[in-house]
Scaffold this motif. Structure first.
Motif, PDB file in Angstrom:
ATOM      1  N   ALA A 264      -1.359   8.131 -17.345  1.00 37.44           N
ATOM      2  CA  ALA A 264      -2.102   7.415 -16.317  1.00 37.44           C
ATOM      3  C   ALA A 264      -1.978   6.025 -16.579  1.00 37.44           C
ATOM      4  O   ALA A 264      -1.765   5.344 -15.505  1.00 37.44           O
ATOM      5  N   TRP A 265      -1.999   5.616 -17.544  1.00 37.79           N
ATOM      6  CA  TRP A 265      -1.916   3.893 -17.989  1.00 37.79           C
ATOM      7  C   TRP A 265      -0.515   3.392 -17.547  1.00 37.79           C
ATOM      8  O   TRP A 265      -0.076   2.401 -17.390  1.00 37.79           O
ATOM      9  N   VAL A 266       0.617   4.440 -17.961  1.00 35.25           N
ATOM     10  CA  VAL A 266       1.913   4.011 -17.772  1.00 35.25           C
ATOM     11  C   VAL A 266       2.189   3.783 -16.230  1.00 35.25           C
ATOM     12  O   VAL A 266       2.814   3.019 -15.580  1.00 35.25           O
ATOM     13  N   LEU A 267       1.592   4.734 -15.697  1.00 37.47           N
ATOM     14  CA  LEU A 267       1.517   4.745 -14.187  1.00 37.47           C
ATOM     15  C   LEU A 267       0.802   3.357 -13.529  1.00 37.47           C
ATOM     16  O   LEU A 267       1.324   2.856 -12.709  1.00 37.47           O
ATOM     17  N   LEU A 268      -0.176   3.229 -14.260  1.00 37.81           N
ATOM     18  CA  LEU A 268      -0.939   1.828 -13.752  1.00 37.81           C
ATOM     19  C   LEU A 268       0.091   0.826 -14.014  1.00 37.81           C
ATOM     20  O   LEU A 268       0.158  -0.149 -13.228  1.00 37.81           O
ATOM     21  N   LEU A 269       0.680   0.920 -15.149  1.00 36.18           N
ATOM     22  CA  LEU A 269       1.599  -0.441 -15.403  1.00 36.18           C
ATOM     23  C   LEU A 269       2.875  -0.564 -14.651  1.00 36.18           C
ATOM     24  O   LEU A 269       3.183  -1.576 -14.011  1.00 36.18           O
ATOM     25  N   ILE A 270       3.201   0.704 -14.194  1.00 37.90           N
ATOM     26  CA  ILE A 270       4.513   0.555 -13.268  1.00 37.90           C
ATOM     27  C   ILE A 270       4.046   0.197 -12.083  1.00 37.90           C
ATOM     28  O   ILE A 270       4.718  -0.897 -11.128  1.00 37.90           O
ATOM     29  N   ILE A 271       2.988   0.675 -11.350  1.00 33.76           N
ATOM     30  CA  ILE A 271       2.605   0.107 -10.278  1.00 33.76           C
ATOM     31  C   ILE A 271       2.030  -1.321 -10.176  1.00 33.76           C
ATOM     32  O   ILE A 271       2.288  -2.059  -9.049  1.00 33.76           O
TER      33      ILE A 271
ATOM     34  N   ALA B 261       3.284  -3.797 -12.137  1.00 35.91           N
ATOM     35  CA  ALA B 261       4.656  -4.311 -12.279  1.00 35.91           C
ATOM     36  C   ALA B 261       5.355  -4.467 -10.964  1.00 35.91           C
ATOM     37  O   ALA B 261       5.739  -5.589 -10.407  1.00 35.91           O
ATOM     38  N   MET B 262       5.388  -3.147 -10.293  1.00 38.86           N
ATOM     39  CA  MET B 262       5.975  -3.490  -8.918  1.00 38.86           C
ATOM     40  C   MET B 262       5.278  -4.383  -7.841  1.00 38.86           C
ATOM     41  O   MET B 262       5.784  -5.033  -7.172  1.00 38.86           O
ATOM     42  N   THR B 263       3.886  -4.171  -8.036  1.00 39.00           N
ATOM     43  CA  THR B 263       2.846  -4.862  -7.004  1.00 39.00           C
ATOM     44  C   THR B 263       3.293  -6.404  -7.271  1.00 39.00           C
ATOM     45  O   THR B 263       3.544  -7.325  -6.454  1.00 39.00           O
ATOM     46  N   LEU B 264       3.134  -6.895  -8.667  1.00 39.78           N
ATOM     47  CA  LEU B 264       3.159  -8.473  -9.217  1.00 39.78           C
ATOM     48  C   LEU B 264       4.813  -8.433  -8.520  1.00 39.78           C
ATOM     49  O   LEU B 264       4.947  -9.844  -7.850  1.00 39.78           O
ATOM     50  N   MET B 265       5.667  -7.637  -8.731  1.00 43.38           N
ATOM     51  CA  MET B 265       7.220  -8.301  -8.070  1.00 43.38           C
ATOM     52  C   MET B 265       7.184  -8.418  -6.636  1.00 43.38           C
ATOM     53  O   MET B 265       7.666  -9.589  -6.300  1.00 43.38           O
TER      54      MET B 265
ATOM     55  N   THR C 182       0.894  -1.371  -0.040  1.00 43.63           N
ATOM     56  CA  THR C 182       0.091  -0.076  -0.123  1.00 43.63           C
ATOM     57  C   THR C 182       0.906   1.516  -0.035  1.00 43.63           C
ATOM     58  O   THR C 182       0.631   2.367  -0.713  1.00 43.63           O
ATOM     59  N   GLY C 183       1.988   1.290   0.560  1.00 45.22           N
ATOM     60  CA  GLY C 183       2.988   2.316   0.819  1.00 45.22           C
ATOM     61  C   GLY C 183       3.543   2.522  -0.726  1.00 45.22           C
ATOM     62  O   GLY C 183       3.383   4.096  -1.125  1.00 45.22           O
ATOM     63  N   ILE C 184       3.867   1.662  -1.407  1.00 46.01           N
ATOM     64  CA  ILE C 184       4.523   1.844  -2.593  1.00 46.01           C
ATOM     65  C   ILE C 184       3.230   2.446  -3.574  1.00 46.01           C
ATOM     66  O   ILE C 184       3.523   3.330  -4.358  1.00 46.01           O
ATOM     67  N   ILE C 185       2.064   1.888  -3.672  1.00 41.47           N
ATOM     68  CA  ILE C 185       0.874   2.284  -4.484  1.00 41.47           C
ATOM     69  C   ILE C 185       0.527   3.915  -4.184  1.00 41.47           C
ATOM     70  O   ILE C 185       0.222   4.489  -4.950  1.00 41.47           O
ATOM     71  N   TRP C 186       0.704   4.217  -2.752  1.00 42.39           N
ATOM     72  CA  TRP C 186       0.266   5.621  -2.522  1.00 42.39           C
ATOM     73  C   TRP C 186       1.485   6.546  -2.771  1.00 42.39           C
ATOM     74  O   TRP C 186       1.137   7.608  -3.346  1.00 42.39           O
ATOM     75  N   THR C 187       2.638   6.314  -2.561  1.00 41.75           N
ATOM     76  CA  THR C 187       3.723   7.150  -2.999  1.00 41.75           C
ATOM     77  C   THR C 187       3.893   7.402  -4.402  1.00 41.75           C
ATOM     78  O   THR C 187       4.051   8.590  -4.778  1.00 41.75           O
ATOM     79  N   PHE C 188       3.542   6.234  -5.477  1.00 34.60           N
ATOM     80  CA  PHE C 188       3.358   6.355  -6.779  1.00 34.60           C
ATOM     81  C   PHE C 188       2.377   7.629  -7.066  1.00 34.60           C
ATOM     82  O   PHE C 188       2.129   8.022  -8.225  1.00 34.60           O
ATOM     83  N   GLN C 189       1.292   7.700  -6.049  1.00 35.38           N
ATOM     84  CA  GLN C 189       0.125   8.506  -6.617  1.00 35.38           C
ATOM     85  C   GLN C 189       0.165   9.874  -5.623  1.00 35.38           C
ATOM     86  O   GLN C 189      -0.808  10.554  -5.460  1.00 35.38           O
TER      87      GLN C 189
END
Lengths: 465, 297
Positions: free
Chosen positions: B266-273, B275-279, B218-225
């Motif tokens: 926005a779509w690139v951001l979604l893909l980055i998040i 990818a990081m979440t899956l990783m 959740t921290g990664i997701i929030w910081t990217f947004q």
């Protein structure tokens, strides 16, 4: 006989259609097309022939008043109260149109307006600000010329200040897209107590920029190697729309035309000299606070209000907010002059009518009223802006005003619209100007280096690159 | 399927139907439209024209796209682990059985419920180079404090420092996790002759690893947004030193009216998040311990 039975497939199709439509509306990204106006503006516009409030012939079926929405921002609770009072006064002054306010914080308002326009739900009337320019350029607001042409008084300079029209015709033609019911320029504000303490004469109409600098030097005081009183503060003069006055006073500007700019003209010796003059006030003469010193003053109520700044170029709008200063006496003067004279940056405010409005004539009734006696008297009494109606300028604002309050009107004798009407201007500011100006105001680069970094790129972007 | 099973299934669909309808109406539509817009030159109003993948390829040559990505990744890489460590430390302290602990817990949690703008104003005072309390404290240590938000080098660290203000939320989640650890596990360590560190390393950390994982994701997701804080505090400055991805996206959408490009961002951001979440989910098998789960042979 045609079957009217609703089959399951039909129901599913309808459901899918409804769901799709709702989703599209919710995303607010694609326009559904403007609503058709109820009539041609020129045919139904009310004719203003005098100064009294004359609600026009807007029809309301069955005698029910026409409701329109008016979108406006508010900076403070007092500001919001003013807007609500203005609307209430209009609603009580006639029975045909009811204005419903949509008042919100400045930044939120423009984002919301973009979304409302995109989803085909724009308010009928919107208060003009430069932030609306893109929507105006994209044809989302009505050309008010057909209405204005039927309002003879609005074209009479003895009644309405005709200088106000120029920034209202922001697309460069003869069509206004906002009714310029109020305007504002800039003045030199000064702390009388600090002038008196140094036996310094107050600024006069003949003050030049060089003399302004000399006054600032004389009024700067140091104690223990630390500046305790600044001769001036750049404050707004660090914003392009304010420092442009120094360029104008030297006969140059920032772009070739403020209405359809194609060339950045900052790379002239006069422009570079003007910018260097300002930077020198901070780092060479040390008479104006640097960004760190300014941040300290801002926490003490603001540069000028802190009582530690002798002079400051500021907008006439601050005549209202500075009324709360009770620690010292202050006054206003005309802006300093340059070799080519004095020109104040100028802005207007006033209602626009949305192209999506279903009741443009009713919106015009409201718009027109704000320019008439009652609407203008409200503005004059509040002191929020200089009124478009000359007669209303005789009405004194409520509360204390500085001794030379009339200089607020006089500064509008020599004015020029400050805004640059280019669809890419905000992008140019964010991407090219602001990063370099951050460095310039910190004294990391000179004016010549600044101009070299931004002028060619600005021209390239203005030309569509 | 039996009658009871059918009934259960029906009830299940009924219960989730509102959430699904809400998603379809208010989220799936806009998500789909933004995917479409990212392939057009949409300017918010007017009819958009199809441009294919041009918005995506334009990003490769956009220096501010890379700058905003660099700022956001730097922020995430530093602020998230720092926040996780500090909130765990505070949670450990708040898990002690001392008198008045509930008061301390409230005090540490309180900052995270204060609104963003009020916090921003408060931090502007704290970080003021002349009279801010931070530079005052540094002054006592004979350190000349920087200009924090006004300095290109220090503006981002200032925001990272400020992000620690909200650790109260993850502290509470840690605290719940810590209180769920059976005491007999600690007693077993004691019997084996282990000390405080052994208890922490071999019991506490494995037992709260699902909580660490949750806070990390959740921290990664929030910081990217991240948006509000930077919008209020620095507006991306000085000289783009705090130009976060979310702010750059907003500017493109609502300041430059480049809705097509903003949608692509926005779509690139979604893909980055994503990818990081899956990783993180992949690596979680290596370090997250779920009590009762069956380990693969």
């Amino acid at each position: 006989m045609r079957s009217t039975r609703v089959t399951r497939r039909k129901l599913l199709r309808l459901g899918a259609l409804a769901l799709g439509s709702t989703a599209l509306a919710a995303c607010a990204a694609l326009p559904t097309g403007p609503a058709k106006p109820t009539g041609e503006p020129a045919k139904t516009a009310a004719e203003t022939t005098g100064l009294g409030s004359q609600p026009g012939p807007t029809t309301a079926p069955g005698g029910v008043p026409v409701k329109i929405t008016f979108m406006m921002w508010a900076w403070s609770p007092e500001n919001e109260k003013f807007e609500r009072d203005r609307i209430e006064l209009f609603n009580n002054s006639q029975t045909k149109v009811v204005v419903e306010p949509l008042i919100m914080p400045y930044e939120d308002m423009w984002t919301k307006l973009d979304v409302l326009v995109a989803s085909g739900q724009a308010p009928d009337s919107v208060w003009y600000d430069y932030a609306a320019y893109k929507l105006i350029a994209k044809g989302q607001f009505l050309d008010l010329k057909p209405y204005v042409d039927n309002a003879a008084a609005m074209l009479d300079d003895s009644i309405y200040d005709q200088g106000f029209w120029k920034p209202a015709k922001m697309l460069g033609g003869d069509s206004p897209y906002a009714l310029p019911i109020g305007g504002e320029g800039m003045n030199l504000f000064y702390n009388r107590d600090l002038f008196d303490a140094s036996s310094e004469p107050y600024p006069t109409d003949d003050l030049t920029w060089d003399e302004y600098r000399n006054v600032a030097i004389r009024l700067t005081k140091e104690e223990g190697g630390k500046v305790v009183q600044f001769g001036t503060s750049l404050a707004w003069l660090q914003s392009w729309w304010a420092w442009v006055m120094l360029l104008w006073s030297r006969g140059v500007g920032i772009v070739d035309s403020h209405f359809s700019p194609t060339q950045c003209t900052l790379d002239t010796p006069e422009a570079i000299e003007a910018l260097q003059f300002l930077q020198d006030l901070i780092y060479k003469d040390k008479v104006a606070p640097d960004p760190v010193q300014a941040s300290v003053l801002s926490e003490q109520g603001g540069d000028f209000a802190s009582g530690k700044v002798a002079t400051m170029v500021d907008g006439g709008w601050d005549v209202v907010s500075f009324r709360s200063i009770d620690r010292f006496q202050w006054d206003i003067a005309l802006l300093p002059k340059g070799p080519k004279g004095r020109i104040s940056p100028f802005w207007i405010g006033g209602p626009m009518i949305s192209k999506q409005s279903r009741n443009p004539d009713a919106a015009w009734e409201w718009t027109k009223w704000t320019a008439e006696e009652d609407g203008q008297a409200m503005i004059a009494k509040s002191g929020q802006q200089v009124t478009w109606l000359r007669k209303a300028r005789e009405i004194a604002p409520e509360g204390a005003v500085p001794e030379h309050y009339s200089k607020r009107f006089e500064t509008l004798n020599d004015l020029a619209p400050a805004d640059v009407w280019s669809e890419r201007w905000n992008e140019i500011l964010d991407k090219v100007w602001n990063p370099e100006f951050d460095r310039f105001w910190k004294g990391e680069i000179t004016a010549a280096e600044l101009v070299k970094a931004i002028a060619p790129e600005t021209t390239k972007m203005l030309q569509g690159a | 399927m039996g009658r009871l099973a059918r009934r259960e299934a029906l009830e299940c669909y009924l219960f989730i139907s509102l959430a699904v309808a809400g998603f379809l109406i208010f989220q799936a539509g806009p998500i789909g439209v933004s995917a479409f817009l990212s392939l057009t030159n949409s300017e918010l109003v007017g009819t958009p024209a199809w441009v294919g993948l041009r918005n995506y390829s334009a990003m490769l040559h956009d220096p501010l796209f890379w700058q905003s990505l660099k700022v956001t990744v730097t922020y995430a890489v530093v602020a998230v682990p720092l926040g996780l460590a500090l909130s765990l430390l505070v949670a450990l302290l708040m898990n002690q059985n001392v008198r008045g602990i509930s008061v301390f817990r409230t005090v540490y949690y309180l900052p995270s419920v204060i609104s963003g703008v009020a916090v921003a104003v408060l931090w502007r005072w704290i970080l003021n180079p002349e009279f801010g309390i931070l530079n005052l404290l540094l002054g006592y240590l004979r350190i000349d404090g920087p200009n924090w938000l006004l300095d290109r080098q220090w503006a981002l660290p200032s925001l990272i420092l400020m992000s620690l203000w909200g650790i109260g939320g993850s502290m509470m989640i840690y605290l719940a996790g810590l209180q769920g650890i059976p005491t007999h596990l600690y007693e077993a360590v004691e019997i084996d002759g282990g000390g405080m560190w052994d208890k922490f390393a071999h019991v506490t950390i494995p037992m709260i690893s699902p909580v660490v994982f949750f806070n990390l994701v959740t921290g990664i997701i929030w910081t990217f947004q991240e948006f509000t804080r930077v919008y209020v505090m620095t507006q991306g400055g000085p000289s783009n030193a705090t130009l976060f991805y979310g702010l750059y996206l907003y500017r493109n959408a609502f300041r430059y009216f480049q809705m097509g490009y903003a949608s692509a961002l926005a779509w690139v951001l979604l893909l980055i998040i994503l990818a990081m979440t899956l990783m993180l989910f992949r690596t979680s098998q290596l370090w997250v311990y779920y009590e009762g789960s069956v380990e693969k042979a």
